[in-house]
Every structure is written in C-alpha cells, then in structure tokens.
Design an enzyme around this catalytic site. Structure first.
Site, PDB file in Angstrom:
ATOM      1  N   GLY A 236       0.829  -1.208   0.000  1.00 22.82           N
ATOM      2  CA  GLY A 236       0.000   0.000   0.000  1.00 22.82           C
ATOM      3  C   GLY A 236       0.856   1.247   0.000  1.00 22.82           C
ATOM      4  N   GLY A 237       0.320   2.280   0.648  1.00 18.20           N
ATOM      5  CA  GLY A 237       1.013   3.565   0.660  1.00 18.20           C
ATOM      6  C   GLY A 237       2.390   3.508   1.302  1.00 18.20           C
TER       7      GLY A 237
ATOM      8  N   GLY B 116      18.227  13.585 -31.851  1.00 19.35           N
ATOM      9  CA  GLY B 116      17.818  14.095 -30.539  1.00 19.35           C
ATOM     10  C   GLY B 116      18.665  13.507 -29.429  1.00 19.35           C
TER      11      GLY B 116
HETATM   12  C1  HXC Z   1      -1.449  -3.733  12.815  1.00 23.89           C
HETATM   13  C2  HXC Z   1      -0.201  -5.480  12.050  1.00 23.89           C
HETATM   14  C3  HXC Z   1      -0.295  -5.003  10.733  1.00 23.89           C
HETATM   15  C4  HXC Z   1      -1.012  -3.779  10.521  1.00 23.89           C
HETATM   16  C5  HXC Z   1       0.908  -6.753  10.708  1.00 23.89           C
HETATM   17  N1  HXC Z   1       0.538  -6.577  11.990  1.00 23.89           N
HETATM   18  N2  HXC Z   1       0.413  -5.812   9.924  1.00 23.89           N
HETATM   19  N3  HXC Z   1      -0.781  -4.845  13.064  1.00 23.89           N
HETATM   20  N4  HXC Z   1      -1.566  -3.191  11.582  1.00 23.89           N
HETATM   21  N5  HXC Z   1      -1.076  -3.220   9.318  1.00 23.89           N
HETATM   22  C6  HXC Z   1       0.941  -7.360  13.150  1.00 23.89           C
HETATM   23  C7  HXC Z   1       0.322  -8.743  13.184  1.00 23.89           C
HETATM   24  O1  HXC Z   1      -0.908  -8.693  13.768  1.00 23.89           O
HETATM   25  C8  HXC Z   1       1.355  -9.492  14.004  1.00 23.89           C
HETATM   26  O2  HXC Z   1       1.187  -9.171  15.358  1.00 23.89           O
HETATM   27  C9  HXC Z   1       2.664  -8.872  13.613  1.00 23.89           C
HETATM   28  O3  HXC Z   1       2.323  -7.590  13.043  1.00 23.89           O
HETATM   29  C10 HXC Z   1       3.390  -9.680  12.568  1.00 23.89           C
HETATM   30  O4  HXC Z   1       2.493  -9.926  11.483  1.00 23.89           O
HETATM   31  P1  HXC Z   1       2.259 -11.372  10.881  1.00 23.89           P
HETATM   32  O5  HXC Z   1       1.038 -11.279  10.024  1.00 23.89           O
HETATM   33  O6  HXC Z   1       2.288 -12.388  11.953  1.00 23.89           O
HETATM   34  O7  HXC Z   1       3.574 -11.556  10.035  1.00 23.89           O
HETATM   35  P2  HXC Z   1       3.758 -12.220   8.606  1.00 23.89           P
HETATM   36  O8  HXC Z   1       3.045 -13.540   8.558  1.00 23.89           O
HETATM   37  O9  HXC Z   1       5.213 -12.195   8.343  1.00 23.89           O
HETATM   38  O10 HXC Z   1       3.020 -11.250   7.584  1.00 23.89           O
HETATM   39  C11 HXC Z   1       3.469  -9.933   7.413  1.00 23.89           C
HETATM   40  C12 HXC Z   1       2.462  -9.164   6.564  1.00 23.89           C
HETATM   41  C13 HXC Z   1       1.039  -9.258   7.133  1.00 23.89           C
HETATM   42  C14 HXC Z   1       2.476  -9.710   5.136  1.00 23.89           C
HETATM   43  C15 HXC Z   1       2.953  -7.711   6.522  1.00 23.89           C
HETATM   44  O11 HXC Z   1       1.094  -8.993   8.519  1.00 23.89           O
HETATM   45  C16 HXC Z   1       0.082  -8.338   6.503  1.00 23.89           C
HETATM   46  O12 HXC Z   1      -0.418  -8.586   5.376  1.00 23.89           O
HETATM   47  N6  HXC Z   1      -0.220  -7.245   7.190  1.00 23.89           N
HETATM   48  C17 HXC Z   1      -1.180  -6.270   6.715  1.00 23.89           C
HETATM   49  C18 HXC Z   1      -0.556  -5.418   5.672  1.00 23.89           C
HETATM   50  C19 HXC Z   1      -1.452  -4.288   5.297  1.00 23.89           C
HETATM   51  O13 HXC Z   1      -2.492  -4.478   4.687  1.00 23.89           O
HETATM   52  N7  HXC Z   1      -1.060  -3.097   5.759  1.00 23.89           N
HETATM   53  C20 HXC Z   1      -1.751  -1.897   5.461  1.00 23.89           C
HETATM   54  C21 HXC Z   1      -1.251  -1.486   4.085  1.00 23.89           C
HETATM   55  S1  HXC Z   1      -1.933   0.009   3.603  1.00 23.89           S
HETATM   56  P3  HXC Z   1       1.620 -10.156  16.528  1.00 23.89           P
HETATM   57  O14 HXC Z   1       1.145  -9.474  17.762  1.00 23.89           O
HETATM   58  O15 HXC Z   1       0.910 -11.455  16.246  1.00 23.89           O
HETATM   59  O16 HXC Z   1       3.093 -10.298  16.488  1.00 23.89           O
HETATM   60  C22 HXC Z   1      -0.897   1.097   4.231  1.00 23.89           C
HETATM   61  C23 HXC Z   1      -1.406   2.458   4.001  1.00 23.89           C
HETATM   62  C24 HXC Z   1      -0.295   3.446   4.065  1.00 23.89           C
HETATM   63  O17 HXC Z   1       0.076   0.848   4.794  1.00 23.89           O
HETATM   64  C25 HXC Z   1      -0.876   4.707   3.553  1.00 23.89           C
HETATM   65  C26 HXC Z   1       0.124   5.730   3.282  1.00 23.89           C
HETATM   66  C27 HXC Z   1      -0.454   6.816   2.425  1.00 23.89           C
END
Ligand code: HXC
Length: 522
Positions: free
Chosen positions: A176-177, A412
């Site tokens: 994402g962002g 160019g």
């Molecule tokens: C809160 C999160 C999190 C999130 C991961 N965790 N992503 N907590 N917000 N976005 C936490 C999990 O709950 C977990 O907590 C720990 O981080 C590790 O994550 P896992 O899933 O166990 O690890 P892994 O299997 O390695 O997977 C990693 C991952 C996955 C692929 C990144 O966690 C994931 O898909 N996360 C969501 C990604 C996402 O959609 N993010 C938002 C993107 S949009 P515990 O307590 O169990 O250790 C964005 C907008 C930005 O970022 C905008 C800017 C303009």
C-alpha cells in the site's frame, strides 16, 4: 518503588532493566520468528551499518498513545522503530530501522514522530538518512492517525530531497502507501528472497479485482523491481550485502547539498594512459561493444558503482572516482537495444543527472547512441514526454559537464547526451565519432527521394549516396570544424583529458533565473 526506597544504584538498575526490555523489542519468540525468515532484527541491522560503538539511540522509550483495540496494553518501547545516529566510515549518518518484532514494525503516530525527529536533526546538521524498512504498513488500530503519520514521513522525505542524501533498504514487506516513502528517497536497495517484497496492491486483491494470479515475488520481489519496474536501484544478495551497498554508496556522496563529495586518494595515477581502450570499440559502427569496459579503464582502479544495473541497460549510470574526485557517469551501451534511448533509459538517466546536480557531483557523458527508439510502442507510452526529461536534466544541471563522444551520436539523442548548446562545458570526440542529424540510411532516403524513384538502379544509387553521406558525417571533424567539438582526442588520452577538465572546472559557478521550481516533464 516508593520514593524513600530510591537510591542511585536502584535508579540506575531500573534504567538498565528498562533499556534491556527496550532492546528485546517484541520478545524472544518474535525475534526467533524474524530469524527463521532469514531476517535480522532492527538492532542487528544497525549494528552492521554503524562503526562499532558509535550508534546513539533516541526516543528509546517512546510508545504509542493509542488505546483502541487494546493497544494501551500492548505498548512496546520504541513503538516498532529504532532511531538515532552514528558514524559510517567516520562520517555522521542518521538512521531509522523498523522493528518487525514490535507490532509488525507498523507505523502509528509515535513511530512516525520518531522518523520525523531523525529527519529534523539530519536536516539541521546536514547528514544523510538511511531508512531500513520492515513493516506491515499503516497500523490498523490507529486508524486515520496512522495515515497522518505516513503523510508526516512523506513530507519529511520531500523536504529533505536535494538537501541530504536519503537511502532506503527494503528489508521486509511493504504494501500500500507504505511503498511511497522509499519511492520518495534517492536510492532503494532491496534484498532478494521471499521475505522481501513491495507493491501497492498485493496478490490477493490483484486476484479479486483482475482475476490475475501472481506470486508475491513475481508481483513485487527485488528481482522484479530491479529489472522490470526500475523501482529498485540496487539488488542485494542478502542483508549484509544490502548494508555493504549502502556504505559503498555513502562513500561517494557528500553529507549534504552544501558540501563537495568526499575526495579520496585512490593511488591511481591521474596522468596514466587508458590502456588498450581503443581495442574495445569496433570500427564497424554496426557492431555492439560493452561501454562498461571503457568506464572501468578510465576511472580510478576500475571501481564503478553502477546504479540501476539491471534496468534499462541501454544506458549506464553510476558513480566512480577520477583522480580521487567523485563523478557521475552517464553512458550508452550498444549491447542493449543498440544503445537507442527509450522511455526507461531516459527516466533512469534524468533522475541520476538530477541527483548528481543536487549534490555537486560532476557529470561525464560517454556517447554512443543511434537516437531515440522509433515506433508506436514508445510513441504511445510518451517517448516525447519521457525523452524530454534528459534534455531538461542536463540543461538544468550547473555542475561541471564533460562529454566524450566515443562513436555514434545522432539526432535528438546527440543533444540528450549533453552537447555545447545545451550547456556542456567541454565536448570531446574520439576519431571513431559519427555525428549527424540522422543515420545514413534514413538520411539518404529523405534527401534523395525523387532521385531514388527516377533511378534505373536505385539500390546502387542509394549505396553510393550512403557512402558519400558517411564520408561527410561519420567522423568528428565536420563537427569539429564547426566549433561543436572542443577537441578530437586519442582514446588513450581520455582519462588525462577528463582529469584536466575537472580540475579546471572545479570552481565552476553557473546561475539560473530565480524561480520557485522548474516544471520537468513528468
Ligand atoms: C497492525 C499489524 C499489521 C497492521 C501486521 N501486523 N500488519 N498490526 N496493523 N497493518 C501485526 C500482526 O498482527 C502481528 O502481530 C505482527 O504484526 C506480525 O504480522 P504477521 O502477520 O504475523 O507476520 P507475517 O506472517 O510475516 O506477515 C506480514 C504481513 C502481514 C504480510 C505484513 O502482517 C500483513 O499482510 N499485514 C497487513 C498489511 C497491510 O495491509 N497493511 C496496510 C497497508 S496500507 P503479533 O502481535 O501477532 O506479532 C498502508 C497504508 C499506508 O500501509 C498509507 C500511506 C499513504
């Protein structure tokens, strides 16, 4: 601890315990999980980056202020990022290193504040920032506050752009962002392997929206970004390699835009011949050759840090030293697309040129290009708009600009590789240079269209006219007579000539009309 029980020893012990807890990040199990993915922890990475014992951590105990979804009970010292400064090869460098073991290295308000603090200090003192990214992105529990945090970081990236060098190491996921802070920095180094990827939209949503099935690596792995998208500038084999690349890159860069790049006595004689360099270029200009072989022989000790090595290989850009002084090299490579300039090559070169200009790094062009690529594919994608970026970047640059025309320099693309009227300070040519508006085949068909139609033997006529055209333009002397080339040089003298030119141009000052900013065609 009640007030009366407090002794200095106890207070210090309490501090030690708290620091120990902070250094443990998300705890033993999560550190194990991190290692099992082949990844280092945030602190292990910083230990590799900084000279031993020089790292100063700041905001060690900062935690999230959020209370939703039980965050108040999950508070962790550091809030998922380790921040501070230290020395890299004796020079001050700031860094943030996201800690995936704490809340998945996710970015909330405090996490963003910590990164912003690093940038504030780095900007005040004029020192580079290295960002090590390993994060689940915006912290979901902190809602829109987390998105504000990203806005804060993006703004700092932009404020710092052109003031201090910014290097990002992609050391985990970025979705994402979250990919946009790296994209706003100067250089991205990305590690190969399943644990490292970056994309705006992941495979699951890609499947739902487009019905397209693609793996994490094929969508956003390091190899894809280093070869296809051009998002990644340096491909690292592993974590240690990524840190080594960052250090090597820093060794070529000034700490800020007010400094000169660091001089280094390389021991390579300034006045040496460039050995056997003339043997690299085939006199038959239809035959390709490896321009990098020429670069290696010209620069100090053959050391060339190539940027975007695997992407748009028809143009070569990178840093080197000549007689100890850092230069940025922009060169064509006829082994790819015959060295014709396409959209990606123009983007790659323009961005590099602008970086060098912002950070006082002189530019050397080594030219061998038949022109911009023709055809619908490139025209539809906007070769006009993209190709213009190179012209803009070279014309805008006020650093010393030296051009050496090695072989072909047509149309160019001749202008886009930096010529006198565009602002090159000195233009040299080898005896092998060919300089003209267009190549002989195309030129003859346009100039003699009617005669070719009327000829009883058009093939023979065309052949004869091509030979005449080549005789006139396929050499550097026609242009040299017109004053467009400052000198025609023997290939072996190239290093000496560049050394003298750089030395003479050292105090070059060139001014531009005052303006808010230009409007480079994007
Ligand atoms: C809160 C999160 C999190 C999130 C991961 N965790 N992503 N907590 N917000 N976005 C936490 C999990 O709950 C977990 O907590 C720990 O981080 C590790 O994550 P896992 O899933 O166990 O690890 P892994 O299997 O390695 O997977 C990693 C991952 C996955 C692929 C990144 O966690 C994931 O898909 N996360 C969501 C990604 C996402 O959609 N993010 C938002 C993107 S949009 P515990 O307590 O169990 O250790 C964005 C907008 C930005 O970022 C905008 C800017 C303009």
């Amino acid at each position: 601890m009640s007030q009366e029980e407090k002794t200095m020893d106890k207070l210090i012990q309490e501090l030690k315990n708290m620091k120990e807890k902070a250094y443990q990040g998300g705890g033993e199990d999560r550190i194990k999980a991190q290692h099992s993915k082949g990844k280092l922890t945030a602190r292990e990475r910083l230990a590799l980056l900084f000279d031993e014992g020089t790292f100063n951590e700041i905001m060690t105990f900062a935690t999230t202020k959020a209370t939703e979804f039980g965050l108040d009970k999950m508070k962790m010292y550091g809030d998922g990022v380790v921040t501070g400064w230290g020395k890299v090869d004796g020079r001050t460098v700031f860094a943030y290193s996201q800690d995936f073991t704490e809340l998945g290295g996710t970015l909330g308000e405090m996490h963003a504040n910590k990164i912003a603090k690093v940038y504030e200090l780095a900007l005040k003192v004029g020192a580079p920032v290295v960002g090590i990214n390993d994060s689940g992105g915006a912290r979901i529990q902190e809602g829109a506050v987390a998105l504000e945090g990203y806005g804060q970081v993006f703004k700092m990236n932009v404020m710092a752009s052109g003031v201090i060098p910014q290097i990002t190491i992609m050391a985990g996921p970025a979705a994402g962002g979250a990919v946009y802070s790296p994209a706003l920095t100067d250089f991205i180094i990305m590690i190969k392997g399943d644990a490292y990827y970056m994309f705006v939209t992941g495979p699951e949503i890609t499947k739902v929206v487009l019905g397209e099935e693609v793996s994490f690596q094929d969508l956003g792995g390091a190899v894809i970004h280093a070869t296809k998208s051009g998002v990644v500038h340096f491909l690292a084999e592993n974590e240690q390699d990524a840190i080594n690349i960052a250090k090597r890159l820093l060794s070529y860069l000034p700490s800020n835009n007010m400094e000169e790049p660091p001089f280094m006595d390389t021991g390579d004689p300034a006045d040496r011949d460039v050995k056997d360099v003339e043997q690299i270029v085939p006199t038959d200009s239809a035959k390709p050759f490896d321009m990098k072989e020429i670069i290696y022989r010209i620069v100090d000790n053959g050391e060339f840090l190539e940027v975007h090595k695997h992407w748009a290989q028809n143009i070569v850009v990178g840093f080197a030293r000549i007689a100890g002084n850092v230069v940025g090299i922009v060169a064509n490579n006829s082994q790819y697309l015959g060295a014709a300039i396409d959209i990606d090559a123009a983007d790659k070169a323009a961005r590099f040129i602008r970086f060098c200009d912002a950070f006082n790094i002189p530019l050397i062009s080594l030219v061998d290009t038949p022109g911009y690529i023709p055809g619908t594919d490139q025209e539809y994608k906007g070769i006009i708009r993209h190709g213009a970026k190179m012209l803009y970047a070279f014309a805008e640059a006020t650093v010393p600009k030296i051009t050496v025309i090695i072989r072909k320099s047509y149309g160019g693309a001749h202008i886009a590789m930096s010529i006198k009227s565009l602002g090159a300070d000195l233009v040299y040519a080898w005896p092998t240079a060919e300089i003209a508006v267009t190549g002989p085949e195309g030129a003859v068909r346009i100039l003699y269209k009617k005669e070719i139609q009327a000829s009883s033997n058009p093939d023979e006529f065309i052949k004869q006219k091509i030979a005449e055209y080549r005789k006139l333009f396929a050499n550097p002397y026609w242009s040299a007579e017109k004053g467009l080339i400052d000198d025609v040089i023997e290939p072996k003298d190239t290093r000496r000539v560049i050394v003298s030119a750089l030395e003479m141009l050292r105090n070059k000052r060139e001014y531009r009309y005052p303006k808010k900013h230009g409007n480079i065609p994007l």
